[in-house]
Enzyme design. Structure first.
Site, short mmCIF file in Angstrom:
data_model
loop_
_atom_site.label_atom_id
_atom_site.label_comp_id
_atom_site.label_asym_id
_atom_site.label_seq_id
_atom_site.Cartn_x
_atom_site.Cartn_y
_atom_site.Cartn_z
N LYS A 143 -11.91 25.70 27.73
CA LYS A 143 -12.87 25.08 26.80
C LYS A 143 -12.14 24.19 25.79
O LYS A 143 -12.52 23.04 25.58
CB LYS A 143 -13.67 26.17 26.05
CG LYS A 143 -14.47 27.10 26.95
CD LYS A 143 -15.29 28.09 26.16
CE LYS A 143 -14.50 29.12 25.40
NZ LYS A 143 -13.69 30.04 26.23
N ARG B 122 -22.50 32.57 22.05
CA ARG B 122 -21.87 33.55 22.95
C ARG B 122 -22.76 34.76 23.19
O ARG B 122 -22.36 35.70 23.87
CB ARG B 122 -20.57 34.05 22.33
CG ARG B 122 -19.37 33.43 22.96
CD ARG B 122 -18.13 33.97 22.30
NE ARG B 122 -17.33 32.87 21.87
CZ ARG B 122 -16.06 32.71 22.18
NH1 ARG B 122 -15.42 33.63 22.85
NH2 ARG B 122 -15.41 31.67 21.78
N ARG C 38 -0.35 30.67 27.59
CA ARG C 38 -0.75 29.66 26.59
C ARG C 38 0.18 29.69 25.37
O ARG C 38 0.58 30.76 24.92
CB ARG C 38 -2.18 29.87 26.13
CG ARG C 38 -2.57 28.88 25.02
CD ARG C 38 -4.02 28.90 24.66
NE ARG C 38 -4.48 30.24 24.40
CZ ARG C 38 -5.75 30.59 24.41
NH1 ARG C 38 -6.67 29.71 24.69
NH2 ARG C 38 -6.10 31.83 24.17
N ARG D 28 -1.23 33.54 20.39
CA ARG D 28 -2.28 34.09 19.52
C ARG D 28 -2.24 35.61 19.51
O ARG D 28 -1.85 36.24 20.49
CB ARG D 28 -3.65 33.62 20.03
CG ARG D 28 -4.01 32.26 19.47
CD ARG D 28 -5.20 31.61 20.10
NE ARG D 28 -6.30 32.47 20.49
CZ ARG D 28 -7.39 32.03 21.10
NH1 ARG D 28 -7.52 30.75 21.36
NH2 ARG D 28 -8.35 32.86 21.44
N ARG E 152 -11.55 41.25 25.76
CA ARG E 152 -12.25 39.94 25.68
C ARG E 152 -12.97 39.64 26.98
O ARG E 152 -14.10 39.13 26.97
CB ARG E 152 -11.25 38.82 25.37
CG ARG E 152 -10.89 38.77 23.89
CD ARG E 152 -9.63 37.98 23.66
NE ARG E 152 -9.76 36.58 23.97
CZ ARG E 152 -8.72 35.76 24.15
NH1 ARG E 152 -7.50 36.21 24.07
NH2 ARG E 152 -8.93 34.49 24.41
P1 AP5 Z 1 -7.79 26.88 26.76
O1 AP5 Z 1 -8.28 25.48 26.85
O2 AP5 Z 1 -7.06 27.28 25.52
O3 AP5 Z 1 -8.99 27.90 27.10
P2 AP5 Z 1 -10.22 28.39 26.21
O4 AP5 Z 1 -11.40 28.47 27.13
O5 AP5 Z 1 -10.35 27.54 25.00
O6 AP5 Z 1 -9.72 29.85 25.89
P3 AP5 Z 1 -9.83 30.70 24.54
O7 AP5 Z 1 -8.84 31.81 24.66
O8 AP5 Z 1 -9.70 29.80 23.33
O9 AP5 Z 1 -11.27 31.22 24.68
P4 AP5 Z 1 -11.93 32.40 23.93
O10 AP5 Z 1 -13.33 32.11 24.17
O11 AP5 Z 1 -11.46 33.74 24.33
O12 AP5 Z 1 -11.32 32.25 22.44
P5 AP5 Z 1 -11.90 31.59 21.11
O13 AP5 Z 1 -10.77 31.05 20.35
O14 AP5 Z 1 -13.04 30.72 21.42
O15 AP5 Z 1 -6.86 27.14 28.05
C1 AP5 Z 1 -6.16 28.35 28.21
C2 AP5 Z 1 -4.76 28.08 28.80
O16 AP5 Z 1 -4.91 27.59 30.12
C3 AP5 Z 1 -3.96 27.00 28.03
O17 AP5 Z 1 -2.61 27.36 28.03
C4 AP5 Z 1 -4.20 25.73 28.84
O18 AP5 Z 1 -3.09 24.85 28.74
C5 AP5 Z 1 -4.37 26.28 30.26
N1 AP5 Z 1 -5.34 25.52 31.06
C6 AP5 Z 1 -6.52 24.99 30.64
N2 AP5 Z 1 -7.14 24.38 31.66
C7 AP5 Z 1 -6.34 24.53 32.76
C8 AP5 Z 1 -6.44 24.11 34.13
N3 AP5 Z 1 -7.49 23.42 34.57
N4 AP5 Z 1 -5.43 24.46 34.97
C9 AP5 Z 1 -4.35 25.16 34.52
N5 AP5 Z 1 -4.21 25.58 33.25
C10 AP5 Z 1 -5.19 25.27 32.37
O19 AP5 Z 1 -12.46 32.91 20.37
C11 AP5 Z 1 -11.55 33.87 19.89
C12 AP5 Z 1 -12.30 35.04 19.30
O20 AP5 Z 1 -13.11 34.60 18.18
C13 AP5 Z 1 -13.31 35.74 20.25
O21 AP5 Z 1 -12.66 36.70 21.07
C14 AP5 Z 1 -14.26 36.39 19.23
O22 AP5 Z 1 -13.67 37.53 18.68
C15 AP5 Z 1 -14.35 35.33 18.14
N6 AP5 Z 1 -15.46 34.39 18.39
C16 AP5 Z 1 -15.36 33.08 18.72
N7 AP5 Z 1 -16.58 32.54 18.89
C17 AP5 Z 1 -17.48 33.53 18.68
C18 AP5 Z 1 -18.89 33.61 18.74
N8 AP5 Z 1 -19.64 32.54 19.07
N9 AP5 Z 1 -19.47 34.80 18.48
C19 AP5 Z 1 -18.74 35.88 18.11
N10 AP5 Z 1 -17.38 35.89 18.06
C20 AP5 Z 1 -16.76 34.72 18.34
MG MG Z 2 -10.28 27.91 22.91
#
Ligand code: AP5
Ligand code: MG
Length: 215
Positions: A13, A88, A127, A160, A171
């Site tokens: 994402k 979410r 990552r 992270r 997660r």
């Molecule tokens: P990356 O692009 O970083 O993936 P991402 O989908 O952004 O992963 P996140 O870990 O950020 O998602 P998340 O939803 O768990 O965390 P968030 O910060 O939103 O890619 C991942 C890796 O893969 C990178 O190294 C990249 O280089 C590589 N990659 C990408 N695309 C690739 C490809 N095509 N091929 C190969 N490699 C690739 O949320 C964190 C926490 O915040 C949650 O757990 C929750 O506690 C809280 N939170 C956030 N939003 C909410 C909400 N709406 N409601 C309640 N709690 C929330």
């Molecule tokens: Mg992210």
């Protein structure tokens, strides 16, 4: 154009959102990034969020919705925005619909990155994120030129705190239980665009661009 970008943890994402920012001048609104900023600033959202995030649970809906609402109210978006990781839960999705009515904006596309769960662990464990500018890399799939140094700003790269094996497992379970049902919710409304996230980053982006152009 206003977009919702959905997908499990590590689906790409953030990676795709930053490409959409560069290509279309959209503003990325990542609730995960906003929570991590709040934790660093130790503000009202940060104290609550830290507790849930470190164990891999979702932050409660009322806090999350309030934070997004405030952000949408306090900012202007010349070319539109990408909601990265919000909504979410079904509750968040319904609230977003009423916020959209109240603030008079439309959601133009809901993009879901589809990828088998087995691939996610490798993406998350490899990552590396920049402490200063937030850019993300991957030790294998998108390595920085110099180990642990950001290509873009020279900042230090880190892992992270929610990337521990235990937190990642929670997660993924949380995603399956609370977020995956949103796919059905939006499918029933006929508004979701499913993109194969299990291909090289460039190809994922091309598919997203094509789907947005076809709309
Ligand atoms: P990356 O692009 O970083 O993936 P991402 O989908 O952004 O992963 P996140 O870990 O950020 O998602 P998340 O939803 O768990 O965390 P968030 O910060 O939103 O890619 C991942 C890796 O893969 C990178 O190294 C990249 O280089 C590589 N990659 C990408 N695309 C690739 C490809 N095509 N091929 C190969 N490699 C690739 O949320 C964190 C926490 O915040 C949650 O757990 C929750 O506690 C809280 N939170 C956030 N939003 C909410 C909400 N709406 N409601 C309640 N709690 C929330
Ligand atoms: Mg992210």
């Amino acid at each position: 154009m206003n977009i919702i970008l959905m997908g499990p943890p590590g689906a790409g994402k953030g990676t795709q959102a930053s490409r959409l920012v560069n290509e279309y001048g959209l503003t990325q609104i990542s609730t995960g990034d906003l929570f991590r900023k709040a934790i660093n600033e130790q503000n009202q959202y940060g104290v609550i969020a830290k507790y849930f995030i470190q164990f891999g649970h979702l932050v409660p809906d009322d806090f999350t919705i309030q934070m997004v609402r405030d952000y949408l109210k306090d900012n202007t978006f010349e070319n539109g925005f990408i909601l990265d990781g919000f909504p979410r839960t079904i509750v968040q999705a319904r609230e977003l619909e009423s916020i959209a009515k109240e603030f008079k904006f439309n959601i133009d596309a809901i993009v879901n990155l589809d990828i088998p769960q087995a691939k996610l662990i490798k993406r998350l464990s490899g990552r590396r994120t920049c402490k200063d500018c937030g850019s993300t890399f991957h030790v294998e799939f998108n390595p920085p030129k110099q180990e642990d140094i950001c290509d873009k700003c020279g900042g230090e790269l880190y892992q992270r705190s929610d990337e521990s094996e235990e937190a990642v497992q929670v997660r993924l379970e949380t995603y399956n239980r609370q977020t995956k049902p949103l796919i059905d919710y939006y499918t029933m409304k006929g508004t979701i665009i499913n993109i194969n996230g299990d291909q090289p980053m460039e190809d994922v982006f091309k598919d997203i661009e094509k789907a947005l152009e076809d709309k």
